[in-house]
Design a protein around this motif. Structure first.
Motif, PDB file in Angstrom:
ATOM      1  N   ASN A 150     106.788  38.192  64.575  1.00 40.91           N
ATOM      2  CA  ASN A 150     107.731  38.444  65.658  1.00 40.91           C
ATOM      3  C   ASN A 150     107.885  39.956  65.800  1.00 40.91           C
ATOM      4  O   ASN A 150     108.251  40.626  64.844  1.00 40.91           O
ATOM      5  CB  ASN A 150     109.081  37.802  65.347  1.00 40.91           C
ATOM      6  N   LYS A 151     107.610  40.454  66.962  1.00 42.24           N
ATOM      7  CA  LYS A 151     107.678  41.902  67.170  1.00 42.24           C
ATOM      8  C   LYS A 151     109.075  42.451  66.908  1.00 42.24           C
ATOM      9  O   LYS A 151     109.238  43.587  66.506  1.00 42.24           O
ATOM     10  CB  LYS A 151     107.202  42.265  68.573  1.00 42.24           C
ATOM     11  N   SER A 152     110.102  41.638  67.096  1.00 38.79           N
ATOM     12  CA  SER A 152     111.463  42.114  66.854  1.00 38.79           C
ATOM     13  C   SER A 152     111.730  42.296  65.353  1.00 38.79           C
ATOM     14  O   SER A 152     112.639  43.022  64.972  1.00 38.79           O
ATOM     15  CB  SER A 152     112.492  41.169  67.466  1.00 38.79           C
ATOM     16  N   ARG A 153     110.941  41.647  64.509  1.00 39.11           N
ATOM     17  CA  ARG A 153     111.089  41.802  63.055  1.00 39.11           C
ATOM     18  C   ARG A 153     110.420  43.070  62.551  1.00 39.11           C
ATOM     19  O   ARG A 153     110.565  43.415  61.381  1.00 39.11           O
ATOM     20  CB  ARG A 153     110.495  40.603  62.335  1.00 39.11           C
ATOM     21  N   LEU A 154     109.711  43.757  63.405  1.00 37.93           N
ATOM     22  CA  LEU A 154     108.993  44.952  62.982  1.00 37.93           C
ATOM     23  C   LEU A 154     109.954  46.000  62.419  1.00 37.93           C
ATOM     24  O   LEU A 154     109.659  46.638  61.412  1.00 37.93           O
ATOM     25  CB  LEU A 154     108.185  45.533  64.152  1.00 37.93           C
ATOM     26  N   LYS A 155     111.126  46.148  63.043  1.00 40.88           N
ATOM     27  CA  LYS A 155     112.099  47.133  62.575  1.00 40.88           C
ATOM     28  C   LYS A 155     112.607  46.775  61.180  1.00 40.88           C
ATOM     29  O   LYS A 155     112.690  47.635  60.301  1.00 40.88           O
ATOM     30  CB  LYS A 155     113.264  47.256  63.559  1.00 40.88           C
ATOM     31  N   SER A 156     112.929  45.515  60.931  1.00 37.85           N
ATOM     32  CA  SER A 156     113.417  45.128  59.606  1.00 37.85           C
ATOM     33  C   SER A 156     112.299  45.220  58.567  1.00 37.85           C
ATOM     34  O   SER A 156     112.547  45.583  57.414  1.00 37.85           O
ATOM     35  CB  SER A 156     114.027  43.731  59.628  1.00 37.85           C
ATOM     36  N   THR A 157     111.089  44.911  58.983  1.00 39.27           N
ATOM     37  CA  THR A 157     109.949  45.037  58.078  1.00 39.27           C
ATOM     38  C   THR A 157     109.736  46.505  57.713  1.00 39.27           C
ATOM     39  O   THR A 157     109.432  46.828  56.562  1.00 39.27           O
ATOM     40  CB  THR A 157     108.681  44.444  58.714  1.00 39.27           C
TER      41      THR A 157
END
Length: 106
Positions: free
Chosen positions: A83-90
């Motif tokens: 999920n591209k939105s998880r990129l920040k948390s990753t």
């Protein structure tokens, strides 16, 4: 682990598994041959920069060959695919891990 003295001190004859993260083909081939001479039972995991080197190390008897660029590509694919939105948390998680490693290594 490239010099004979270091190999002797490491007592490779008693090890179950030996892992080399050095991506130098010649050093890994040397290491592979030395290990096979003194410890036929050890599992040998090496690192390669090129797929052709990995094929040759397998042919020479490596049990597994790590290709960092391939692993990095697969990991990045999985991160983006999730999920591209998880990129920040990753990213934040990765920064924490890098910070821990940095403090340990330096």
């Amino acid at each position: 682990l490239g010099t004979p003295e270091i190999l002797e001190k490491a007592e490779i004859k008693d090890m179950d598994t030996i892992i080399s993260t050095v991506p130098n083909y010649e050093e890994n081939l040397f290491l592979l041959n030395k290990i096979k001479q003194s410890n036929h039972q050890a599992k040998i995991i090496l690192t390669a920069s090129r797929i052709s080197e990995a094929f040759d190390l397998y042919k020479q008897g490596a049990d597994y060959v790590i290709l960092p660029k391939v692993l990095a590509g697969e990991e990045l694919h999985n991160i983006v695919k999730q999920n591209k939105s998880r990129l920040k948390s990753t990213k934040q998680s990765h920064l924490r891990e890098l910070n821990k490693l940095h403090h340990i290594l330096y």
